[in-house]
Design an enzyme around this catalytic site. Sequence first.
Site, PDB file in Angstrom:
ATOM      1  N   GLY A 144       0.881  -1.128  -0.106  1.00 41.04           N
ATOM      2  CA  GLY A 144      -0.047  -0.017   0.063  1.00 41.04           C
ATOM      3  C   GLY A 144       0.903   1.350   0.021  1.00 41.04           C
ATOM      4  O   GLY A 144       2.049   1.135   0.488  1.00 41.04           O
ATOM      5  N   SER A 145       0.233   2.175  -0.474  1.00 39.87           N
ATOM      6  CA  SER A 145       1.160   3.543  -0.861  1.00 39.87           C
ATOM      7  C   SER A 145       2.514   3.392  -1.326  1.00 39.87           C
ATOM      8  O   SER A 145       2.480   2.859  -2.641  1.00 39.87           O
ATOM      9  CB  SER A 145       1.277   4.071   0.788  1.00 39.87           C
ATOM     10  OG  SER A 145       1.494   5.362   0.761  1.00 39.87           O
ATOM     11  N   SER A 146       3.338   3.490  -0.740  1.00 37.67           N
ATOM     12  CA  SER A 146       4.814   3.478  -1.435  1.00 37.67           C
ATOM     13  C   SER A 146       5.135   1.929  -1.657  1.00 37.67           C
ATOM     14  O   SER A 146       5.680   1.703  -2.493  1.00 37.67           O
ATOM     15  CB  SER A 146       5.880   3.945  -0.200  1.00 37.67           C
ATOM     16  OG  SER A 146       7.441   3.828  -0.889  1.00 37.67           O
ATOM     17  N   HIS A 290      -6.602   8.143   1.285  1.00 39.69           N
ATOM     18  CA  HIS A 290      -5.290   7.315   1.067  1.00 39.69           C
ATOM     19  C   HIS A 290      -5.405   5.858   1.997  1.00 39.69           C
ATOM     20  O   HIS A 290      -4.824   5.039   1.468  1.00 39.69           O
ATOM     21  CB  HIS A 290      -4.188   8.046   1.461  1.00 39.69           C
ATOM     22  CG  HIS A 290      -3.068   7.551   1.086  1.00 39.69           C
ATOM     23  ND1 HIS A 290      -2.534   7.305  -0.197  1.00 39.69           N
ATOM     24  CD2 HIS A 290      -1.792   7.042   1.840  1.00 39.69           C
ATOM     25  CE1 HIS A 290      -1.525   6.619  -0.269  1.00 39.69           C
ATOM     26  NE2 HIS A 290      -0.813   6.717   0.835  1.00 39.69           N
TER      27      HIS A 290
END
Length: 463
Positions: A144-146, A290
């Site tokens: 997730g995300s990065s 996010h």
Amino acid sequence: MKPALISAALLAGASLCAHAGAASSQKVEQSVWGVSGLPSYVNMYIYVPDKLSAKPPILVASHHCQGTAASTYSETKSSFVSLADKNGFIIIFPEATGHNCWDVGSAKSLKHDGGGDTHAIAQMVRYTLTKYNGDASRVYAFGGSSGAMMTQALMGIYPDIFVAGVAISGVPCGCWAQDYSGDVASNGQWSSPCANGQVSKTAKEWGDLVRGMFPGYTGHRPRLQLWHGTADTTINYKNLTEAVKEWTNLLALSDTPATSDSKFGGTHQLWKSQCGFGVFETFSVDGAGHDVKWDVNTAESFLGLDRVDSPDPEAAACPTTGGTGAGGNGAAGSPAAAGSSNQGSGGTGGSSVGVSGSTSAGAAGVSSSASGASSASAGVAGTPSGQGGAAQAAAGAPTNAGGNFGGTFSAGGTASSSSASPSEGCSCALVGSESRSAVRFSLLALLGIAFVARRRAGRSCAE
């Protein structure tokens, strides 16, 4: 400090320890798994359940910004870690120590085996496959995300290793290179234009960008599942639109999904391959930020990790197209002495790990003799296996990095004599009529009268 994926408590200082009396996650020193030139700040942690599958799949779970291997372990403890205990697969928890986010924007990381963060993770997988007799046809990535950015980067840069991935709130492979501030000393691994949704390309431009990261690769591309909240203020939702353009181009899919419906509070779209299997899937969650909520069971099923000791679901559904592994070039048969026949010997090809339980027979070998007569012998098919048997390619078979033995394979072998013709429905070539007597004499001497008698009786030469 850039925002992180807030899907669970951040446990940056925690250690990867045993849970409920089960196996523990251990750090593996880079001197053990690494190669020269890899980033020194990247660590490898590995979770090996007490009861391994006979040929365990491998999942790479990459952390988000400000995350660690320990935090990812904690966040996936009730999902992937628990499932690993049940189904016997291995989880790799890579860690970029002292860094805000994964490096998915530098030239090193956006090149196959270029010495960047992506190369380090690929090397962890290679080590694990060898160390634990892992299933090379079932290597997956999640984040997730990065970690989602890393997942998409791994799918694009290492299609020869990874079969599928699930990315949550990420960006297209290569997007992070835009105005990338990759100063390790200042911990500035961030791309504001990409994060803000300001990077836009055509589908072909995205596809060409990724193909340039592994020049010459023409094999199988991994399938991908993407989740993104429409109200994401950290990684703009526009990045999902760009990712759709990128992956439909890379996977040679239509601009329009095969199906579109409402699911998990938003729009669900699915694209299918030529064989009808879903290889690209997106979930746009309305109003989510996010920390978008994603469905664990849906992700696990897409990767195929909910199946015990079974082939990758795509390889099982599409046995002629799925999988990874490099095919090999066969060697042509050597010339024979005058008046004799020499059968072309098929070269040994790469491991066709992508096609579960199936084999690929090579094209016929080529041989020649001074008398103008020739005989070609068909390549030997691979041995069937639940994880994909090793297949042999025959003379002159082209290399296909995707494990699919490409090129046109005719039923009969190619004979060097102009009068020789391929057999019909048979995997060997007929001998030229003008030198048939000489060849028969050699066959009688080498193989015996009984063999020739069977052929004259109409028995199949492929028998």
